[in-house]
Write a protein that holds these residues in place. Structure first.
Motif, PDB file in Angstrom:
ATOM      1  N   PHE A  52       0.828  -1.202   0.000  1.00 37.35           N
ATOM      2  CA  PHE A  52       0.000   0.000   0.000  1.00 37.35           C
ATOM      3  C   PHE A  52       0.864   1.254   0.000  1.00 37.35           C
ATOM      4  CE2 PHE A  52       0.512  -1.196   4.459  1.00 37.35           C
ATOM      5  CZ  PHE A  52       0.836   0.008   5.083  1.00 37.35           C
ATOM      6  N   ASP A  53       0.371   2.243  -0.682  1.00 37.67           N
ATOM      7  CA  ASP A  53       0.975   3.568  -0.715  1.00 37.67           C
ATOM      8  C   ASP A  53       0.526   4.312   0.535  1.00 37.67           C
ATOM      9  OD1 ASP A  53       1.635   6.223  -1.149  1.00 37.67           O
ATOM     10  OD2 ASP A  53       0.838   6.305  -3.184  1.00 37.67           O
ATOM     11  N   ARG A  55       0.026   7.221   1.044  1.00 32.95           N
ATOM     12  CA  ARG A  55      -0.882   8.328   0.752  1.00 32.95           C
ATOM     13  C   ARG A  55      -2.203   7.874   0.132  1.00 32.95           C
ATOM     14  NH1 ARG A  55       4.222  10.590   0.034  1.00 32.95           N
ATOM     15  NH2 ARG A  55       4.519  12.629   1.064  1.00 32.95           N
ATOM     16  N   GLN A  56      -2.363   6.580  -0.094  1.00 24.50           N
ATOM     17  CA  GLN A  56      -3.588   6.147  -0.763  1.00 24.50           C
ATOM     18  C   GLN A  56      -4.776   6.277   0.183  1.00 24.50           C
ATOM     19  OE1 GLN A  56      -2.408   2.061  -1.615  1.00 24.50           O
ATOM     20  NE2 GLN A  56      -4.005   1.274  -0.254  1.00 24.50           N
ATOM     21  N   PRO A  57      -5.940   6.598  -0.345  1.00 29.18           N
ATOM     22  CA  PRO A  57      -7.135   6.742   0.503  1.00 29.18           C
ATOM     23  C   PRO A  57      -7.604   5.392   1.024  1.00 29.18           C
ATOM     24  CG  PRO A  57      -7.717   6.934  -1.817  1.00 29.18           C
ATOM     25  CD  PRO A  57      -6.215   6.886  -1.774  1.00 29.18           C
ATOM     26  N   VAL A  58      -8.457   5.451   2.025  1.00 27.64           N
ATOM     27  CA  VAL A  58      -9.053   4.252   2.617  1.00 27.64           C
ATOM     28  C   VAL A  58     -10.556   4.326   2.415  1.00 27.64           C
ATOM     29  CG1 VAL A  58      -9.515   3.052   4.787  1.00 27.64           C
ATOM     30  CG2 VAL A  58      -7.211   3.912   4.300  1.00 27.64           C
ATOM     31  N   LYS A  59     -11.147   3.293   1.889  1.00 32.77           N
ATOM     32  CA  LYS A  59     -12.578   3.320   1.562  1.00 32.77           C
ATOM     33  C   LYS A  59     -13.466   3.061   2.773  1.00 32.77           C
ATOM     34  CE  LYS A  59     -14.480  -0.104  -0.667  1.00 32.77           C
ATOM     35  NZ  LYS A  59     -14.779  -1.150  -1.679  1.00 32.77           N
ATOM     36  N   TRP A  77      -0.751  -0.921   8.339  1.00 34.51           N
ATOM     37  CA  TRP A  77      -1.790  -0.336   7.474  1.00 34.51           C
ATOM     38  C   TRP A  77      -2.865   0.338   8.317  1.00 34.51           C
ATOM     39  CZ3 TRP A  77      -7.062  -1.464   7.018  1.00 34.51           C
ATOM     40  CH2 TRP A  77      -7.714  -0.787   5.989  1.00 34.51           C
ATOM     41  N   LYS A  80      -1.582   3.585   9.852  1.00 30.79           N
ATOM     42  CA  LYS A  80      -1.564   4.613   8.796  1.00 30.79           C
ATOM     43  C   LYS A  80      -2.963   5.136   8.531  1.00 30.79           C
ATOM     44  CE  LYS A  80      -2.434   5.183   4.174  1.00 30.79           C
ATOM     45  NZ  LYS A  80      -3.776   5.218   3.606  1.00 30.79           N
ATOM     46  N   ALA A  81      -3.956   4.230   8.469  1.00 30.75           N
ATOM     47  CA  ALA A  81      -5.321   4.629   8.125  1.00 30.75           C
ATOM     48  C   ALA A  81      -5.962   5.470   9.222  1.00 30.75           C
ATOM     49  CB  ALA A  81      -6.168   3.389   7.849  1.00 30.75           C
ATOM     50  N   ASN A  85      -6.280   8.863   7.553  1.00 37.04           N
ATOM     51  CA  ASN A  85      -7.583   8.755   6.890  1.00 37.04           C
ATOM     52  C   ASN A  85      -8.769   8.756   7.836  1.00 37.04           C
ATOM     53  OD1 ASN A  85      -5.514   6.619   5.333  1.00 37.04           O
ATOM     54  ND2 ASN A  85      -6.414   8.190   4.038  1.00 37.04           N
TER      55      ASN A  85
END
Length: 411
Positions: A52-53, A55-59, A77, A80-81, A85
């Protein structure tokens, strides 16, 4: 009026039975909850393991996490989220990572709970490192575990300071057996904890948000019989006391989901094991109590997702410590601790939400646990743990206990 989707993620390891029941019951509930000018709908998805990046969003709006306690990738993960996020997760990954049984004992001693006398011991052996020999030569002191046992009082338990599902737990009755258990402990850091002798009840209280369930527990029985099916086995005041203890511990450590074991000795409840923030959720051990647990998962998850509950990133122990510093008796302190916990878990708001939006959950649960899908989930988990020639026998045993729960009025 638009439909707004709340996304629920299930972060799973070896869990089989409860996720199937969770997913099936969400479909049967078919929720449409009014929210402002919109209607909330819910989608459930199993979280996958992959790169996972940062900076990627979390749904997801909420993740039910069953991996952080042992699987590092998921832990990172999720951390980070939460940080980036605004994800709500149970349980708090930093608390699980940092607060093992040792810390939980220390904290609850500070809050005045009657924890048995506990010592921590240096390990018997060590992983070889360049600095090990000079460190031990300069600072390690020889000790006599027999003399420690005399101070604690025999019998006592030797057990790993960080727990591990009854791993390496030994009841020692004299100096000889204490030395034997210590010699066999290898590189583990061990607790020596006084045994609670003469208890008349052993209860495990499961806490899920503001929800609690007390189960009469028999640790000497096979795993599938340890959670007994007895109900109403103690006065209402004892149930309430253990509810307060469990909510206090869970709110203190930021654990939405945890179980607390306590022994009643001459009328006093002694908590002995309460750092279990990924407690057993399997039908093969919970059987009679399993439908309640699935309902508890659903209620708290739906409430957190629908209300966009905010993650408490900092544990904030000071309100508890302020109560602990007072001259009030323990019973009054516990009432105040529990009040802090009820506020943090939004108990009143939760109860109102469930009464308004989930009044059909009990009926749906009772009906679901007559279905082929539910029995298949029981069989699937049984087949994962039992030899092939015992699968049908134990599937019928666990299924029969669930039907006994229904016959008893779904308590």
């Amino acid at each position: 009026m638009a439909e707004v989707i709340r996304h629920i993620g299930l972060s799973l390891g070896a869990d089989l039975c409860w996720p199937i029941c969770f997913e099936q019951m969400m479909k049967r509930l078919d929720l449409r909850i009014p929210h402002q000018e919109d209607t909330l709908r819910f989608e459930v998805e199993r979280v996958t393991l992959e790169p996972f990046d940062l900076r990627q969003p979390v749904k997801y709006d909420v993740v039910v996490d069953r991996l952080t306690h042992w699987y590092g990738l998921t832990r990172e993960w999720i951390k980070k989220a939460i940080v980036m996020n605004d994800l709500y997760v149970f349980n708090n990954p930093w608390s699980i990572q940092a607060n093992e049984k040792h810390t939980s004992y220390c904290a609850m001693i500070k809050l005045g709970m009657p924890i048995p006398e506990t010592w921590i011991l240096p390990p018997k052996s060590y992983e070889p490192t360049p600095d090990l020999k000079p460190t031990l030569t300069r600072y390690a002191r020889l000790f006599d575990i027999g003399k420690i046992g005399e101070q604690i009082g025999f019998p006592f338990f030797l057990k790993p300071y960080d727990g591990g599902g009854w791993r390496a737990v030994t009841r020692v009755t004299d100096t000889k057996s204490a030395w034997k258990a210590y010699e066999e402990s290898d590189k583990a850091i061990m607790h020596a904890q006084a045994s609670v002798e003469g208890f008349d009840l052993f209860v495990r209280c499961i806490g899920f948000g503001p929800q609690t369930r007390c189960v009469l527990y028999d640790p000497s029985a096979p795993l599938h019989d340890r959670y007994t099916m007895k109900t109403g086995f103690m006065p209402a005041a004892d149930f309430e006391h253990l509810r307060k203890v469990t909510l206090t511990i869970n709110a203190f450590f930021g654990w939405d989901f945890n179980s607390c074991e306590s022994l009643r000795q001459r009328g006093t409840w002694v908590p002995i094991d309460f750092a279990n923030p990924c407690p057993d959720s399997q039908v093969t051990s919970l059987h009679f109590h399993f439908p309640w647990l699935v309902k508890a998962y659903l209620r708290w998850t739906i409430f957190c997702a629908a209300t966009k509950r905010k993650m408490r990133r900092n544990l904030d122990w000071e309100p508890f410590y302020e109560v602990a510093a007072s001259d009030a008796p323990y019973s009054e302190k516990l009432d105040k601790y529990a009040a802090i916990a009820e506020e943090r878990f939004e108990s009143a708001r939760f109860d109102e939400f469930c009464a308004k939006h989930l009044p059909h959950l009990d009926e749906v649960t009772s009906e679901f646990f007559t279905s082929p899908e539910a029995k298949d989930a029981v069989r699937l988990k049984t087949a994962a743990l039992f030899p092939a020639h015992e699968v049908e026998k134990f599937t019928e045993l666990f299924w029969g206990r669930i039907q006994a729960w229904r016959a008893a009025g779904c308590p």
